[in-house]
Design an enzyme around this catalytic site. Sequence first.
Site, short mmCIF file in Angstrom:
data_model
loop_
_atom_site.label_atom_id
_atom_site.label_comp_id
_atom_site.label_asym_id
_atom_site.label_seq_id
_atom_site.Cartn_x
_atom_site.Cartn_y
_atom_site.Cartn_z
N ASP A 1 0.87 -1.12 0.06
CA ASP A 1 0.00 0.03 -0.13
C ASP A 1 0.90 1.29 -0.09
O ASP A 1 2.21 1.27 0.00
CB ASP A 1 -1.03 -0.08 1.22
CG ASP A 1 -0.14 0.02 2.63
OD1 ASP A 1 0.96 -0.53 2.55
OD2 ASP A 1 -0.93 0.74 3.54
N ASP B 1 1.08 -18.12 -3.46
CA ASP B 1 1.93 -16.84 -4.28
C ASP B 1 0.81 -16.29 -5.36
O ASP B 1 0.65 -16.17 -6.35
CB ASP B 1 3.06 -17.45 -5.10
CG ASP B 1 3.86 -16.34 -5.61
OD1 ASP B 1 3.77 -15.23 -5.43
OD2 ASP B 1 4.50 -16.81 -6.68
N HIS C 1 1.75 -9.15 -2.90
CA HIS C 1 0.59 -7.98 -2.72
C HIS C 1 1.25 -6.58 -2.86
O HIS C 1 1.74 -6.16 -1.85
CB HIS C 1 -0.24 -8.19 -1.55
CG HIS C 1 -1.14 -7.27 -1.31
ND1 HIS C 1 -2.49 -7.46 -1.94
CD2 HIS C 1 -1.55 -5.97 -0.56
CE1 HIS C 1 -3.41 -6.58 -1.84
NE2 HIS C 1 -2.78 -5.65 -0.85
N GLU D 1 2.22 -10.12 1.29
CA GLU D 1 2.58 -8.90 1.13
C GLU D 1 4.14 -8.80 1.11
O GLU D 1 4.78 -9.57 1.71
CB GLU D 1 1.58 -8.09 2.10
CG GLU D 1 1.82 -6.38 1.56
CD GLU D 1 0.71 -5.60 2.19
OE1 GLU D 1 -0.18 -5.99 2.79
OE2 GLU D 1 0.67 -4.44 1.68
O1 9MR Z 1 -3.84 -3.51 0.24
C1 9MR Z 1 -4.09 -3.60 1.54
C2 9MR Z 1 -2.85 -4.20 2.35
O2 9MR Z 1 -1.93 -3.22 1.86
C3 9MR Z 1 -2.97 -4.26 3.72
O3 9MR Z 1 -1.92 -5.11 4.62
C4 9MR Z 1 -4.38 -5.10 4.02
C5 9MR Z 1 -4.86 -5.16 5.48
O4 9MR Z 1 -4.82 -3.72 5.87
O5 9MR Z 1 -5.43 -4.45 3.23
C6 9MR Z 1 -5.15 -4.24 1.79
O6 9MR Z 1 -6.42 -3.75 1.22
C7 9MR Z 1 -7.56 -4.42 1.10
C8 9MR Z 1 -8.41 -4.15 2.38
O7 9MR Z 1 -8.13 -4.73 3.66
C9 9MR Z 1 -9.91 -4.76 1.91
N1 9MR Z 1 -10.42 -4.55 0.66
C10 9MR Z 1 -9.47 -4.81 -0.47
C11 9MR Z 1 -8.19 -4.29 -0.20
C12 9MR Z 1 -7.04 -4.41 -1.25
O8 9MR Z 1 -6.78 -6.02 -1.72
O1 9MR Z 2 2.12 -6.45 9.82
C1 9MR Z 2 0.79 -6.00 10.18
C2 9MR Z 2 0.34 -7.35 10.82
O2 9MR Z 2 1.15 -7.41 12.07
C3 9MR Z 2 -1.00 -7.01 11.47
O3 9MR Z 2 -1.64 -8.23 11.75
C4 9MR Z 2 -1.71 -6.60 9.94
C5 9MR Z 2 -3.29 -6.28 10.27
O4 9MR Z 2 -3.44 -5.36 10.85
O5 9MR Z 2 -1.04 -5.48 9.43
C6 9MR Z 2 0.10 -5.77 9.03
O6 9MR Z 2 0.53 -4.55 8.43
C7 9MR Z 2 0.05 -3.92 7.17
C8 9MR Z 2 -0.52 -2.73 7.52
O7 9MR Z 2 -1.53 -2.60 8.49
C9 9MR Z 2 -0.77 -1.89 6.09
N1 9MR Z 2 0.40 -2.02 5.44
C10 9MR Z 2 0.63 -3.47 5.04
C11 9MR Z 2 1.20 -4.17 6.17
C12 9MR Z 2 1.72 -5.22 5.85
O8 9MR Z 2 0.77 -6.31 5.51
#
Ligand code: 9MR
Ligand code: 9MR
Length: 859
Positions: A350, A720, A672, A729
């Site tokens: 993100d 994957d 991701h 991610e």
């Molecule tokens: O793309 C988002 C990712 O970077 C975050 O780690 C994740 C959890 O916060 O959320 C992803 O975004 C998703 C969102 O939570 C729910 N709707 C779809 C989004 C894109 O896949």
């Molecule tokens: O690394 C984070 C993990 O410990 C949490 O369980 C998760 C859901 O809250 O979020 C992870 O961090 C994401 C962040 O919320 C948004 N950017 C991407 C991060 C890696 O997935």
Amino acid sequence: MRTRPPRLLAAALLAALTAATFPAASTAEAAEYERVLNGTFASGSADPWWSSAGVTNRVTGGELCAAVTGGTTNPWDALVGQNGVPFESDQSYTLSFDAHATTAQTVAAAAGESVSPYRGIARQEFALTTAKQHYTFTFTSTLDFPDAGNGQVAFQLGGQASDNTICVDNVSLIGGVKPPGGVPPTPTKKINVDQVGYVPGLPKHATVVSTATTPQPWTLKNSAGTTVATGQTTPKGADATSGDSVHLIDFSSFDTAGTGYTLVVGADSSFPFDISADGIKRLRYDSLAFFYHQRSGTPIDAQYVGDQYARPAGHVNVAPNQGDNNVPCRADLACGYTLDVRGGWYDAGDHGKYVVNGGIAAWQLLNSYERASRIGDASVFRDGTLAIPEKTNGVPDLLDEARWEVDFLLKMQAPDGMAHHKIHDAAWTALPTRPELDDQARRLSATSTAATLNLAAVAAQASRLWRGIDAAYSAKLLAAARKAYTAAKANPAKLADPNDNVGGGAYDDKTVSDEFYWAAAELYATTGDNAYRTDVTASPHYKAASLTRAGFYWGGTAPMGDITLALAPNGLPAADVTAIKSAFATVADQHLSAMAGMGYATPYDNSVDGYVWGSNSGVLNNAQVLALAHDFTGAAKYRDGVFEALHYLLGRNPLSTSYVAGYGDQAVQNVHHRFWARQNDPTLPIAPPGSLSGGPNSGLQDPVVQRLLPGCPQQKCWVDDIGAYSVNEVAVNWNSALAWVTGWAAEKSGKPPVPVSDCEVVYSAGKWYDGLSAQVKLTNTGTTPWTAWKLAFALPGTQRVTSGWSATWSQTGRDVTATNMSWNGQVEPGKSVHIGFNGSGTGADPTAFTVNGKSCKIG
Ligand code: 9MR
Ligand code: 9MR
């Protein structure tokens, strides 16, 4: 994919027939495969149900209520739906749900294709009333999306003049014959090895999947297919974490360097691997290159990353970007100012930038440097070692890369000294979205105690490291750190909102005593001030009280304070520092004894929460604990544990997968990420070499893995796939762990072959607060006499030669030369000359010397 067993086909056909005739009895024989996710809304979340424009989804009272704006023409002008629903052609499906409406209305339920040409499978209308009723609808699929592909179910709620609210619950779609997931879609090998390589001189282990109860013969073949070693496996039995029955192979005794080896058992062979340190030495730098790719606010230049990874600057207020030059707070905060928060690294896939996570990532890179400069070899991070714009500025490149983030952290400090928790998009963007094409508004979340202490800790640490490099910057960092720490003490419980997770992650943290300890430890190590010392020694975390097999991460930071107190000289009682160091050995021993029982040895404690989001970073942070245990004790077993962790990540795991892009024959590609998104757009790149996937997560927290992997053994809960954000991610705090551990492992993988040299240098310097006096002994280790000599080296810090003896000394920038006098130019083989200089300034000792242009051994 596994082929369907015929018996199941018969059962499913029977079930389809039965369903048509006796709907109520259909449950008895059918394979009751549920095809929609989150049909009960029990968690309070609507995910992954989406809504179209003019429709707002809300979960209230355990049902999904859609507020629909009136004035639309067609039923499909207002939608609530779910994508990725699997349909198999000619199979029967029953959609059922409860529903009611504020005003009675006819709606439709439809199954079809989620992308152009939007072919339909089936559609049925239902007259909803104000009373909740149960509805069902059975149909046969005409389309085939057997996996989580382009199938969709949607409720069509439009075509009404007035606003209405429509609530649904217990949405279920039962049908199809293909088991959901069950077998992970990752192809696996029976013999699992580190696909990159085993370092000569270190243990070499592999895992074989086999239910045999007796030892099996194995052979090791070289790249020509010739057997070079043989042995017997050790049966180990069922391994719950992987779901495999396993045997172990120990081929440590074979130690001939080479490429393209394979291990063979019966008819099975492993992926090829090397016996070499080259892979780990490359990965030390590729893992760091990740950070330049993630930079925000600057163009990513093809001359450093190649054409496919180059991109314009993101988030510098060039349309359609809206930030980050003057970012306001979220509307509900009304903070009354905007901040210029350009720069920093994007957190992950993100475009958010989060102080707590960016902070620990920067800290870990800086800690890698600080450790190397005290007990390793920091010259591997010197200027010119990374492909970044700062590679010729005279400052070690690792510090330049970390500074990109540290500067951003400073910008996140509010006028009152507190730090904003994060800055990110107001709403989630689609995948892919290139950074420069993100059109969302950018917003600052509230300040928080955790972010403020994170800033204090990292700025204090950085101040220490830049002291001899850029004194003004060092002073600015320390002032920011002190101010932040004071502000946090005045606001000790300002916690981040756990529900602030739209458009960015929450990164909320309910406990901040660990951040207080960490920040106080950094400030104390940098300043020696009594007030910080008092806070350190009074903390419940003091003396590694919180160091366990759970390690450390963005929400649990106390061990990072311990690491600094163990590495950076400070005024604590020696016995306390010793206690901290021995805690690392104690926890490292716990890891080693747990690893001895595992099929795929890895320093990871799954006994409480299973494998969690970002588990690979947990493996690496625990490997850092093992590495420090080795540093503090010298015991080889801890070093070997670090390499075991790397073997797991690089392919010795039950998915036969290297979680590091570009490393190994079956390596992750489709992370991701909104730019490295080739799976969604063939013109975009895959993850660049050295990027680490988050790794197995048995919590299955995204729709892709929820569909594909229900019931997966913990170490196999990974795929994957770009949509699988809870397992695949990338993130800055994960790659910083990879960089720390591979940097350490490369250091322990032997020196590169020493160029033919005929000199040895012994350098020793007495230092005081702003000066030094250095003695240098030069020895002719060759076989021919020197008739003249010129010694050259670089002083890493602010040191300046003020006077010297027994040579003609000169200095340009950091580069120093010493040329022989008329009376000591002749040096016979085996003889030495002693020279020296006095100087001003501070900094580490030089780490490389040449005599007459040839590099010298360091004595
Ligand atoms: O793309 C988002 C990712 O970077 C975050 O780690 C994740 C959890 O916060 O959320 C992803 O975004 C998703 C969102 O939570 C729910 N709707 C779809 C989004 C894109 O896949
Ligand atoms: O690394 C984070 C993990 O410990 C949490 O369980 C998760 C859901 O809250 O979020 C992870 O961090 C994401 C962040 O919320 C948004 N950017 C991407 C991060 C890696 O997935």
